[in-house]
Design an enzyme around this catalytic site. Structure first.
Site, PDB file in Angstrom:
ATOM      1  N   GLY A 186       0.818  -1.222   0.000  1.00 41.15           N
ATOM      2  CA  GLY A 186       0.000   0.000   0.000  1.00 41.15           C
ATOM      3  C   GLY A 186       0.843   1.260   0.000  1.00 41.15           C
ATOM      4  O   GLY A 186       0.503   2.250   0.642  1.00 41.15           O
ATOM      5  N   SER A 218       0.923  -3.435   5.330  1.00 39.74           N
ATOM      6  CA  SER A 218       1.271  -3.490   6.736  1.00 39.74           C
ATOM      7  C   SER A 218       1.722  -2.116   7.209  1.00 39.74           C
ATOM      8  O   SER A 218       2.731  -1.590   6.722  1.00 39.74           O
ATOM      9  CB  SER A 218       2.395  -4.511   6.928  1.00 39.74           C
ATOM     10  OG  SER A 218       3.115  -4.212   8.084  1.00 39.74           O
ATOM     11  N   VAL A 229       9.077   8.498   0.236  1.00 41.01           N
ATOM     12  CA  VAL A 229       9.648   9.571  -0.581  1.00 41.01           C
ATOM     13  C   VAL A 229       8.961   9.440  -1.942  1.00 41.01           C
ATOM     14  O   VAL A 229       8.034   8.662  -2.075  1.00 41.01           O
ATOM     15  CB  VAL A 229      11.192   9.469  -0.691  1.00 41.01           C
ATOM     16  CG1 VAL A 229      11.867  10.092   0.494  1.00 41.01           C
ATOM     17  CG2 VAL A 229      11.634   8.040  -0.876  1.00 41.01           C
ATOM     18  N   LYS A 287       5.176  22.070 -10.427  1.00 41.50           N
ATOM     19  CA  LYS A 287       6.568  21.866 -10.837  1.00 41.50           C
ATOM     20  C   LYS A 287       6.682  22.148 -12.333  1.00 41.50           C
ATOM     21  O   LYS A 287       5.994  21.514 -13.135  1.00 41.50           O
ATOM     22  CB  LYS A 287       6.969  20.415 -10.540  1.00 41.50           C
ATOM     23  CG  LYS A 287       8.336  20.040 -11.084  1.00 41.50           C
ATOM     24  CD  LYS A 287       8.714  18.602 -10.769  1.00 41.50           C
ATOM     25  CE  LYS A 287       9.985  18.204 -11.473  1.00 41.50           C
ATOM     26  NZ  LYS A 287      10.304  16.778 -11.352  1.00 41.50           N
TER      27      LYS A 287
HETATM   28  C1  LIG Z   1      15.444   8.057  -2.296  1.00 45.21           C
HETATM   29  C2  LIG Z   1      14.244   7.940  -3.179  1.00 45.21           C
HETATM   30  C3  LIG Z   1      13.666   9.099  -3.704  1.00 45.21           C
HETATM   31  C4  LIG Z   1      12.566   8.997  -4.577  1.00 45.21           C
HETATM   32  N1  LIG Z   1      12.050  10.121  -5.157  1.00 45.21           N
HETATM   33  C5  LIG Z   1      11.097   9.989  -6.090  1.00 45.21           C
HETATM   34  C6  LIG Z   1      10.552  11.124  -6.770  1.00 45.21           C
HETATM   35  O1  LIG Z   1      10.919  12.267  -6.515  1.00 45.21           O
HETATM   36  N2  LIG Z   1       9.608  10.909  -7.715  1.00 45.21           N
HETATM   37  C7  LIG Z   1       9.155   9.668  -8.012  1.00 45.21           C
HETATM   38  O2  LIG Z   1       8.316   9.531  -8.915  1.00 45.21           O
HETATM   39  N3  LIG Z   1       9.591   8.607  -7.347  1.00 45.21           N
HETATM   40  C8  LIG Z   1      10.546   8.727  -6.419  1.00 45.21           C
HETATM   41  N4  LIG Z   1      10.991   7.627  -5.750  1.00 45.21           N
HETATM   42  C9  LIG Z   1      10.355   6.340  -5.991  1.00 45.21           C
HETATM   43  C10 LIG Z   1       9.016   6.275  -5.272  1.00 45.21           C
HETATM   44  O3  LIG Z   1       9.177   6.610  -3.918  1.00 45.21           O
HETATM   45  C11 LIG Z   1       8.439   4.883  -5.372  1.00 45.21           C
HETATM   46  O4  LIG Z   1       8.487   4.454  -6.700  1.00 45.21           O
HETATM   47  C12 LIG Z   1       7.007   4.904  -4.960  1.00 45.21           C
HETATM   48  O5  LIG Z   1       6.865   5.428  -3.677  1.00 45.21           O
HETATM   49  C13 LIG Z   1       6.418   3.516  -5.016  1.00 45.21           C
HETATM   50  O6  LIG Z   1       6.965   2.722  -4.002  1.00 45.21           O
HETATM   51  P1  LIG Z   1       6.286   1.315  -3.781  1.00 45.21           P
HETATM   52  O7  LIG Z   1       4.847   1.517  -3.530  1.00 45.21           O
HETATM   53  O8  LIG Z   1       6.718   0.422  -4.871  1.00 45.21           O
HETATM   54  O9  LIG Z   1       7.017   0.790  -2.441  1.00 45.21           O
HETATM   55  P2  LIG Z   1       6.747   1.149  -0.884  1.00 45.21           P
HETATM   56  O10 LIG Z   1       6.374   2.563  -0.675  1.00 45.21           O
HETATM   57  O11 LIG Z   1       7.957   0.636  -0.164  1.00 45.21           O
HETATM   58  O12 LIG Z   1       5.508   0.262  -0.501  1.00 45.21           O
HETATM   59  C14 LIG Z   1       5.620  -1.100  -0.250  1.00 45.21           C
HETATM   60  C15 LIG Z   1       4.357  -1.584   0.426  1.00 45.21           C
HETATM   61  O13 LIG Z   1       4.447  -2.988   0.589  1.00 45.21           O
HETATM   62  C16 LIG Z   1       4.089  -3.302   1.919  1.00 45.21           C
HETATM   63  N5  LIG Z   1       4.744  -4.534   2.322  1.00 45.21           N
HETATM   64  C17 LIG Z   1       6.046  -4.896   2.165  1.00 45.21           C
HETATM   65  N6  LIG Z   1       6.239  -6.108   2.722  1.00 45.21           N
HETATM   66  C18 LIG Z   1       5.047  -6.512   3.215  1.00 45.21           C
HETATM   67  C19 LIG Z   1       4.582  -7.664   3.912  1.00 45.21           C
HETATM   68  N7  LIG Z   1       5.403  -8.664   4.231  1.00 45.21           N
HETATM   69  N8  LIG Z   1       3.292  -7.725   4.264  1.00 45.21           N
HETATM   70  C20 LIG Z   1       2.433  -6.722   3.968  1.00 45.21           C
HETATM   71  N9  LIG Z   1       2.787  -5.618   3.324  1.00 45.21           N
HETATM   72  C21 LIG Z   1       4.091  -5.516   2.954  1.00 45.21           C
HETATM   73  C22 LIG Z   1       4.537  -2.096   2.732  1.00 45.21           C
HETATM   74  O14 LIG Z   1       3.882  -2.020   3.959  1.00 45.21           O
HETATM   75  C23 LIG Z   1       4.107  -0.969   1.796  1.00 45.21           C
HETATM   76  O15 LIG Z   1       2.757  -0.704   1.963  1.00 45.21           O
HETATM   77  C24 LIG Z   1      12.044   7.723  -4.868  1.00 45.21           C
HETATM   78  C25 LIG Z   1      12.584   6.584  -4.276  1.00 45.21           C
HETATM   79  C26 LIG Z   1      13.676   6.678  -3.450  1.00 45.21           C
HETATM   80  C27 LIG Z   1      14.260   5.429  -2.838  1.00 45.21           C
END
Ligand SMILES: Cc1cc2nc3c(=O)[nH]c(=O)nc-3n(C[C@H](O)[C@H](O)[C@H](O)COP(=O)(O)OP(=O)(O)OC[C@H]3O[C@@H](n4cnc5c(N)ncnc54)[C@H](O)[C@@H]3O)c2cc1C
Length: 509
Positions: A16, A42, A50, A81
């Protein structure tokens, strides 16, 4: 054509963060009962939190997910932006702008930038920003929405994106998705169960088991679990292609700081000795981070560099994030589609990650299976996904490679590295005649490549012959007309903070 496989109805999103809730928001705008969408996440594990800067195509996602612009900006402390200011990237002390949207105004038969190259060589052109409305507006700290009815004006298609608070964004999308019927389950996934029965779904994910013991079953699973890669990596073992030899940064410190005035309508990226620092202005605070290579700088030093270079006091302790650059070999495998950081990660220099999420879910909607999983559809999804990641990668590598800094091993190693073939060819073509290439899977169009190559001092040997079909004085007048019009347009725009106050002022936090 008869379809004998079981209809695909139950979609389960694991995770999420922005990827999970963007997927939920987009899918719930399209899939109505009998489709069911569940999302498990979770709170204890949390999200990366970020990901606060975007590119203009996010407006397509807002359309797909049916998000109202002013409402979502209020809910996320959002700002506008117009581009990115790059500081110290070519050489220390230099700065340039990557402004969104077009450069100049088309003039047959060559690209506008060709006329500019010719006049620049003769000392008769203004700096390139004078011909880019988004850059000029950003530098003047002004903003307004485009005016599509003013067909011949640079304001007709003023290109812009947003900055927003990533956690508030996920929360906003969650509320929207739940209103549309997405069921959320809180808790940790502790096991992924695969179908062991022989047949076409052998090896597919059947269910995820929660810590509470509950089984969440589904037909199609989206792995949005971030770097954990719970389904694609841990359960299905889909390999990862490592790109750290091209993009060696592998860590970031992130820290919020107090707001400063004026409220800038652009991101700033400042290169340091082993990486770079972002500065993202929101309504209630500024987001900052230092992305660096741990091979070239210690964590302590990187945190100190970040804190030393803030414009205002920090609001919290810095948080360390580790990452690996590269992509999952296949985003879609069996009945699992990896979206977000589980599918791959290219560092945030041009704010592309949320765009890759949006394209991942849009591609899935386009190819949404009736029943069963056709290997041809999956292969095409994976081909497009790969091309998008590679095209973003090459654009980011360009920024690192094209530097003339003399302050240490990190930048010299980047300047000396062998770059991907597609990038080498684009740079060679530009260096020969200023020509810009567009490939249909490119996320960044010709003006973006131009602004970065020019901003980081790649100088073409000559301009194209047909540039000279225009008489010199005619060309001078044409360019002057463009820059005057842009200056006039900028002068009628309100201040960015003023525009926000009327349009999308968020509650004080
Ligand atoms: C340093 C940095 C800067 C960034 N800046 C930018 C930016 O300026 N612009 C941009 O477009 N993108 C940026 N990004 C990328 C962006 O943050 C991510 O692509 C975006 O937030 C999507 O992340 P995600 O949902 O894939 O992962 P996450 O936000 O990590 O979400 C993962 C989810 O999985 C759940 N999860 C994991 N394991 C389990 C488990 N065992 N059981 C239940 N739930 C679980 C977690 O609770 C969470 O809800 C940046 C990334 C980084 C690292």
């Amino acid at each position: 054509m008869e379809n004998t496989a079981k209809p695909l109805r139950r979609v389960v999103i694991v995770g999420g963060g922005a990827a999970g809730w963007m997927s939920a928001a987009a899918l719930s705008a399209v899939l109505k009962p009998p489709y069911e969408i569940r999302l498990v996440e979770s709170e204890e594990i949390g999200i990366i939190g970020v990901g606060e800067a975007t590119i203009p195509l996010i407006k397509m996602f807002n359309g797909l997910a049916q998000l109202d612009e002013a409402t979502f900006l209020k809910a996320t402390q959002g700002t506008f932006k117009l581009g990115i200011e790059f500081v110290n990237w070519g050489r220390v002390g230099e700065r340039y702008f990557h402004g969104f949207g077009r450069v100049g105004k088309p003039l047959w038969p060559v690209d506008f930038t060709q006329y500019w190259l010719r006049l620049r060589a003769l000392g008769r052109a203004e700096p390139i920003d004078a011909y880019v409305v988004s850059s000029m507006a950003a530098k003047a700290n002004r903003f307004m929405l485009p005016k599509p009815e003013m067909q011949n004006s640079p304001l007709a298609d003023l290109a812009y994106a947003y900055h927003f608070d990533a956690s508030l964004y996920a929360r906003h999308l969650r509320a929207l998705s739940e209103r549309r019927g997405v069921r959320r389950t809180e808790g940790k996934v502790v096991r992924v169960l695969l179908d062991e029965a022989p047949g076409p779904t052998h090896g597919h994910v059947r269910a995820v088991q929660m810590e509470s013991g509950e089984m969440v079953e589904g037909d199609l699973f989206l792995d949005c679990s971030g770097f954990a890669g719970l389904l694609a990596d841990k359960a299905l073992g889909v390999g990862f292609e490592d790109w750290s030899h091209w993009l060696p940064c592998d860590r970031a410190w992130a820290v919020p700081s107090e707001s400063t005035k004026p409220l800038l309508p652009y991101t700033r990226s400042t290169a340091h000795s082993a990486g770079w620092q972002w500065r993202i202005p929101l309504q209630h605070r500024v987001g900052n981070g230092h992305v660096y290579s741990s091979q070239h700088m210690s964590d302590d030093e990187a945190a100190a560099v970040l804190l030393r270079n803030l414009d205002a006091p920090a609001l919290a302790d810095p948080r360390l994030i580790r990452f690996k650059t590269g992509m999952r070999k296949d985003a879609w495998t069996r009945n699992v589609v990896a979206i977000g950081m589980s599918a791959g990660f290219v560092e945030p220099l041009e704010s592309t990650a949320l765009h890759l999420v949006q394209m991942g879910v849009a591609g899935l909607i386009e190819a949404f299976p009736h029943s069963g999983f056709d290997p041809v559809e999956i292969a095409e999804y994976n081909r497009q996904s790969r091309q998008r990641y590679e095209s973003v990668r090459d654009f980011i590598v360009l920024h690192y490679h094209l530097n003339q800094r003399e302050d240490g091993g990190f930048w010299q190693a980047c300047a000396n590295m062998a770059v991907p073939e597609g990038l080498r060819w684009r740079m060679a073509l530009y260096a020969a005649s200023g020509r810009l290439v567009y490939v249909d899977t490119d996320l960044f169009r010709e003006p973006s490549w131009f602004e970065v190559m020019e901003g980081q001092n790649l100088r073409p040997k000559r301009w194209l012959a047909l540039t000279e079909l225009q008489g010199l004085e005619d060309t001078v007048n044409y360019l002057k007309g463009v820059s005057d019009t842009i200056a006039n347009c900028v002068s009628v725009m309100p201040e960015h903070s003023e525009f926000i106050r009327h349009y999308c002022q968020a509650p004080k936090m």
